[in-house]
Design an enzyme around this catalytic site. Structure first.
Site, PDB file in Angstrom:
ATOM      1  N   ARG A   1       0.802  -1.214   0.000  1.00 31.85           N
ATOM      2  CA  ARG A   1       0.000   0.000   0.000  1.00 31.85           C
ATOM      3  C   ARG A   1       0.843   1.276   0.000  1.00 31.85           C
ATOM      4  O   ARG A   1       1.840   1.393   0.728  1.00 31.85           O
ATOM      5  CB  ARG A   1      -0.957   0.004   1.186  1.00 31.85           C
ATOM      6  CG  ARG A   1      -0.320  -0.104   2.548  1.00 31.85           C
ATOM      7  CD  ARG A   1      -1.398  -0.279   3.626  1.00 31.85           C
ATOM      8  NE  ARG A   1      -0.877  -0.097   4.975  1.00 31.85           N
ATOM      9  CZ  ARG A   1      -0.394  -1.062   5.734  1.00 31.85           C
ATOM     10  NH1 ARG A   1      -0.352  -2.302   5.256  1.00 31.85           N
ATOM     11  NH2 ARG A   1       0.029  -0.827   6.951  1.00 31.85           N
TER      12      ARG A   1
ATOM     13  N   ARG B   1       1.676  -4.127   3.486  1.00 29.65           N
ATOM     14  CA  ARG B   1       2.695  -3.316   4.157  1.00 29.65           C
ATOM     15  C   ARG B   1       3.092  -2.167   3.237  1.00 29.65           C
ATOM     16  O   ARG B   1       2.987  -2.281   2.013  1.00 29.65           O
ATOM     17  CB  ARG B   1       3.928  -4.160   4.485  1.00 29.65           C
ATOM     18  CG  ARG B   1       5.118  -3.357   5.018  1.00 29.65           C
ATOM     19  CD  ARG B   1       6.328  -4.213   5.310  1.00 29.65           C
ATOM     20  NE  ARG B   1       7.531  -3.404   5.411  1.00 29.65           N
ATOM     21  CZ  ARG B   1       8.737  -3.885   5.720  1.00 29.65           C
ATOM     22  NH1 ARG B   1       8.883  -5.172   5.956  1.00 29.65           N
ATOM     23  NH2 ARG B   1       9.771  -3.082   5.783  1.00 29.65           N
ATOM     24  N   HIS B   2       3.549  -1.064   3.835  1.00 34.53           N
ATOM     25  CA  HIS B   2       4.136   0.027   3.053  1.00 34.53           C
ATOM     26  C   HIS B   2       5.531  -0.415   2.628  1.00 34.53           C
ATOM     27  O   HIS B   2       6.495  -0.344   3.398  1.00 34.53           O
ATOM     28  CB  HIS B   2       4.231   1.302   3.886  1.00 34.53           C
ATOM     29  CG  HIS B   2       2.916   1.903   4.257  1.00 34.53           C
ATOM     30  ND1 HIS B   2       2.005   2.339   3.326  1.00 34.53           N
ATOM     31  CD2 HIS B   2       2.353   2.131   5.470  1.00 34.53           C
ATOM     32  CE1 HIS B   2       0.940   2.826   3.939  1.00 34.53           C
ATOM     33  NE2 HIS B   2       1.128   2.701   5.246  1.00 34.53           N
ATOM     34  N   VAL B   3       5.667  -0.873   1.403  1.00 38.45           N
ATOM     35  CA  VAL B   3       6.960  -1.346   0.910  1.00 38.45           C
ATOM     36  C   VAL B   3       6.969  -1.233  -0.607  1.00 38.45           C
ATOM     37  O   VAL B   3       5.944  -1.442  -1.276  1.00 38.45           O
ATOM     38  CB  VAL B   3       7.231  -2.803   1.357  1.00 38.45           C
ATOM     39  CG1 VAL B   3       6.214  -3.768   0.757  1.00 38.45           C
ATOM     40  CG2 VAL B   3       8.657  -3.227   1.016  1.00 38.45           C
TER      41      VAL B   3
END
Length: 406
Positions: free
Chosen positions: A109, A167-169
């Site tokens: 995300r 996950r923010h990745v």
């Protein structure tokens, strides 16, 4: 007068019209060595014995096959050589738990693009549909070293399926490290609006708590926290200039160092990954249509998501994630942002066009509420194809407007 047939051993033939079907009993001489089983089929006792022995070997082999749990190796090699081997032949029946397709989904995300709203929905959906929602408490590490990529991919790949990892990745290439490439999904929004939402969120948080921003940025100095947005842009502070403004594209370009450098290389690689690895990249400004397409593409994960999204209780939770104390920068400052983020906008328009093409294939109209108030000096784009909605639909879409204000 007709003579009776003589048996070779002497005397009359006991069966003048032929031997019975099962053959003559023992002791009646060599006559019985050829026995007529059927008018067109004859075989000797030696042939009969060979058939029975073959049947016995087949039965023993079948029993051995079942007891040993599968075919011997040489049979597998033989089938492979003959080209008739199948998955069931070589590996046995599939497990009792039938996995949906796809059974591995990654939602890497993008920050301040509705991700917290979607994660709230996913928590409800995972309990409802029984898939494994794998989340991460790491929010500020999107760029990974090679070893960190390998470790994260290993942890994701070993999760119980079906799973949805979020996950923010930045984009991870699983196949590069020998893993099965999952299906990716994501959502983006207008780059300037995303930047403004993030700028004020870092300083003042959202409606979940007045001290929320203090928890996220405890070391921020007071003069930085209350820095005027126009001064930040016009004076070219690091937070309001590149490469910090080059934010959305790396999520799709990947972990290569050049993905963090604003330019054509990162832009084109991001477009390529969208086409090859992402099932859907939606637009936050059309969130309902995004959820509708996700429900159609991934029903095992998103079935019923729209009804949950429109539920009044969920809307109350969503209102708590709206960023507070946002102000609109000056026209001059916004024009400067627009120029600094030209690659971001080119990517945004490309994704938006692809999203609209996908909607048209499914017969969906761009049915959204009025967009959030934009300054009149925003440069219009030819890809704005949203149709106005009727007045009676605006109340039902009020929640969408709140989402936009984050």
């Amino acid at each position: 007068m007709k003579k009776k047939q003589q048996h070779p051993g002497g005397g009359a033939d006991p069966w003048p019209h032929g031997a019975p079907l099962g053959g003559a009993p023992p002791g009646l001489g060599s006559w019985k060595r050829r026995v007529p089983l059927l008018p067109f089929l004859r075989f000797s006792l030696r042939d009969y014995g060979f058939c029975m022995a073959t049947l016995l070997v087949f039965c023993l082999g079948s029993l051995l096959y079942q007891l040993s749990g599968g075919p011997p190796r040489f049979l597998l090699d033989l089938r492979q050589y003959l080209g008739n081997s199948t998955y069931l032949d070589d590996h046995g029946p599939p497990p009792s738990k039938v996995l949906p397709f796809p059974s591995q989904v990654v939602y890497n995300r993008v920050g301040k693009c509705g991700s917290r709203t979607v994660v709230l929905l996913l928590r409800i959906l995972s309990e409802k549909h029984g898939f494994n929602l794998v989340t991460s408490d790491i929010h500020n590490k999107t760029r990974l070293t090679k070893n960190e990529q390998m470790e994260l991919i290993k942890n994701i790949s070993t999760a119980e399926q079906p799973y949805l990892f979020t996950r923010h990745v930045h984009f991870l290439n699983f196949s590069r490290f020998g893993g099965d490439q999952p299906v990716y999904i994501n959502i983006i929004r207008d780059p300037v609006n995303r930047f403004l939402s993030n700028y004020f969120f870092r300083r003042f948080g959202d409606w979940r708590g007045e001290q929320n921003h203090m928890i996220r940025t405890p070391s921020m100095r007071q003069e930085e926290r209350y820095l005027d947005i126009n001064e930040c842009i016009l004076e070219n502070y690091p937070e309001c200039s590149n490469p910090r403004l080059f934010y959305i594209i790396p999520y799709f370009c990947g972990q290569h160092p050049r993905c963090r450098e604003p330019g054509e290389w990162a832009l084109e690689r991001a477009k390529l990954n969208v086409n090859e690895n992402f099932l859907l990249v939606g637009i936050l400004e059309e969130l309902e249509d995004v959820l509708l397409l996700l429900e159609r593409f991934l029903p095992h994960y998103f079935k019923g998501v729209l009804s949950i999204y429109k539920d009044p209780e969920h809307r109350k939770l969503g209102n708590m994630t709206v960023t507070v104390k946002k102000t609109v920068p000056s026209p001059e400052a916004v024009q400067i942002l627009y120029q600094r983020m030209r690659y971001e906008y080119e990517f945004y328009h490309y994704v938006k066009e692809q999203f609209h093409l996908l909607k048209r294939k499914f017969g969906l109209k761009s049915h959204v509420s009025k967009p959030p108030l934009r300054p009149h000096f925003f440069i219009p784009t030819p890809l704005e194809t949203e149709e106005p909605v009727d007045d009676e639909e605006q109340d039902d879409e009020k929640w969408l407007e709140d989402i936009y204000k984050r």
